[in-house]
Design a protein around this motif. Structure first.
Motif, PDB file in Angstrom:
ATOM      1  N   ARG A 101      -0.799 -32.944  -0.127  1.00 51.34           N
ATOM      2  CA  ARG A 101       0.243 -32.149   0.960  1.00 51.34           C
ATOM      3  C   ARG A 101      -0.495 -32.060   2.216  1.00 51.34           C
ATOM      4  O   ARG A 101      -1.361 -32.139   2.453  1.00 51.34           O
ATOM      5  CB  ARG A 101       0.492 -30.655   0.591  1.00 51.34           C
ATOM      6  CG  ARG A 101       1.345 -30.349  -0.810  1.00 51.34           C
ATOM      7  CD  ARG A 101       1.430 -28.906  -1.239  1.00 51.34           C
ATOM      8  NE  ARG A 101       0.680 -27.928  -0.618  1.00 51.34           N
ATOM      9  CZ  ARG A 101       0.469 -26.853  -0.888  1.00 51.34           C
ATOM     10  NH1 ARG A 101       1.281 -26.209  -1.685  1.00 51.34           N
ATOM     11  NH2 ARG A 101      -0.241 -26.052  -0.412  1.00 51.34           N
ATOM     12  N   GLU A 118      -7.617 -28.721  -2.082  1.00 51.85           N
ATOM     13  CA  GLU A 118      -7.107 -28.359  -0.923  1.00 51.85           C
ATOM     14  C   GLU A 118      -7.832 -27.016  -0.244  1.00 51.85           C
ATOM     15  O   GLU A 118      -8.055 -26.871   0.830  1.00 51.85           O
ATOM     16  CB  GLU A 118      -5.441 -27.715  -1.337  1.00 51.85           C
ATOM     17  CG  GLU A 118      -4.575 -29.053  -1.309  1.00 51.85           C
ATOM     18  CD  GLU A 118      -3.255 -28.606  -1.886  1.00 51.85           C
ATOM     19  OE1 GLU A 118      -2.974 -27.499  -1.834  1.00 51.85           O
ATOM     20  OE2 GLU A 118      -2.304 -29.490  -2.080  1.00 51.85           O
ATOM     21  N   ARG A 123      -2.822 -35.305   7.253  1.00 52.34           N
ATOM     22  CA  ARG A 123      -2.070 -36.057   5.935  1.00 52.34           C
ATOM     23  C   ARG A 123      -3.191 -37.306   5.420  1.00 52.34           C
ATOM     24  O   ARG A 123      -3.375 -37.690   6.136  1.00 52.34           O
ATOM     25  CB  ARG A 123      -0.917 -36.739   6.535  1.00 52.34           C
ATOM     26  CG  ARG A 123       0.402 -35.671   6.404  1.00 52.34           C
ATOM     27  CD  ARG A 123       1.674 -36.380   6.451  1.00 52.34           C
ATOM     28  NE  ARG A 123       1.799 -37.757   6.530  1.00 52.34           N
ATOM     29  CZ  ARG A 123       2.773 -38.617   6.121  1.00 52.34           C
ATOM     30  NH1 ARG A 123       4.039 -38.328   6.171  1.00 52.34           N
ATOM     31  NH2 ARG A 123       2.379 -40.134   6.323  1.00 52.34           N
TER      32      ARG A 123
END
Length: 173
Positions: free
Chosen positions: A78, A121, A99
């Motif tokens: 993401r 993440e 990204r």
């Protein structure tokens, strides 16, 4: 006069003996070159034969080139927006938009990695909040960022492993 004919054959004999060492030297040089040529050819043959045996042992064919990256899988992460630490003396913090795609060995690894993406993440977020905009300056800064992110990904995914971290967008504002 009798002495002259004796000297003439002796002079011819001296010339003949002078030609004999030259022809022996040529013969030795030619023989040495032939031995080196045959030895080099034999060595090259043995090298190629052992290389072919090594390729067969690993399941490859000597004539076929197998691309190790042919089966790679790319997993998009993401988009991330992170506040960076302010540089010393700066009043305003910068924002990083990132990204990233992860390069994985094959589809089996992808099925192992997908459930662990929140862990990856989180590792990215905690690291990226500590860096400054000056840390990302130039290609050396991006290289260091890529290496550090790859290290953190592999820690988060252990025992699975990512082959590379690939940048799609890196924007610092």
């Amino acid at each position: 006069m009798a002495k002259k004919p004796k000297k003439a054959p002796a002079a011819e004999g001296e010339e003949g003996s002078a030609e004999a060492p030259k022809s022996k030297k040529k013969l030795i040089i030619i023989a040495a070159a032939a031995v080196l040529l045959l030895g080099g050819g034999g060595g090259g043959f043995m090298f190629m034969k052992s290389r072919a045996a090594h390729a067969d042992a690993h399941g490859e064919h000597a004539g076929e080139k197998v691309d190790p990256k042919a089966q790679a899988v790319f997993l998009d992460m993401r988009d991330m927006m992170v506040n960076l630490s302010p540089d010393p003396g700066a009043t305003k913090a910068n924002v990083l938009k990132l990204r990233v795609a992860l390069e994985l060995k094959d589809a089996k690894v992808e099925s192992t990695v997908k459930p662990l993406m929140p862990r990856v993440e989180d590792a990215f977020q905690t690291y990226l909040r500590e860096i400054r905009a000056s840390d990302l300056a130039g290609s050396a800064g991006l290289y260091r960022l890529r290496e550090e992110l790859l290290r953190r990904v592999n820690i988060a995914l252990h025992p699975a492993k990512a082959e590379a971290v690939l940048f799609k967008d890196v924007i610092v504002q």
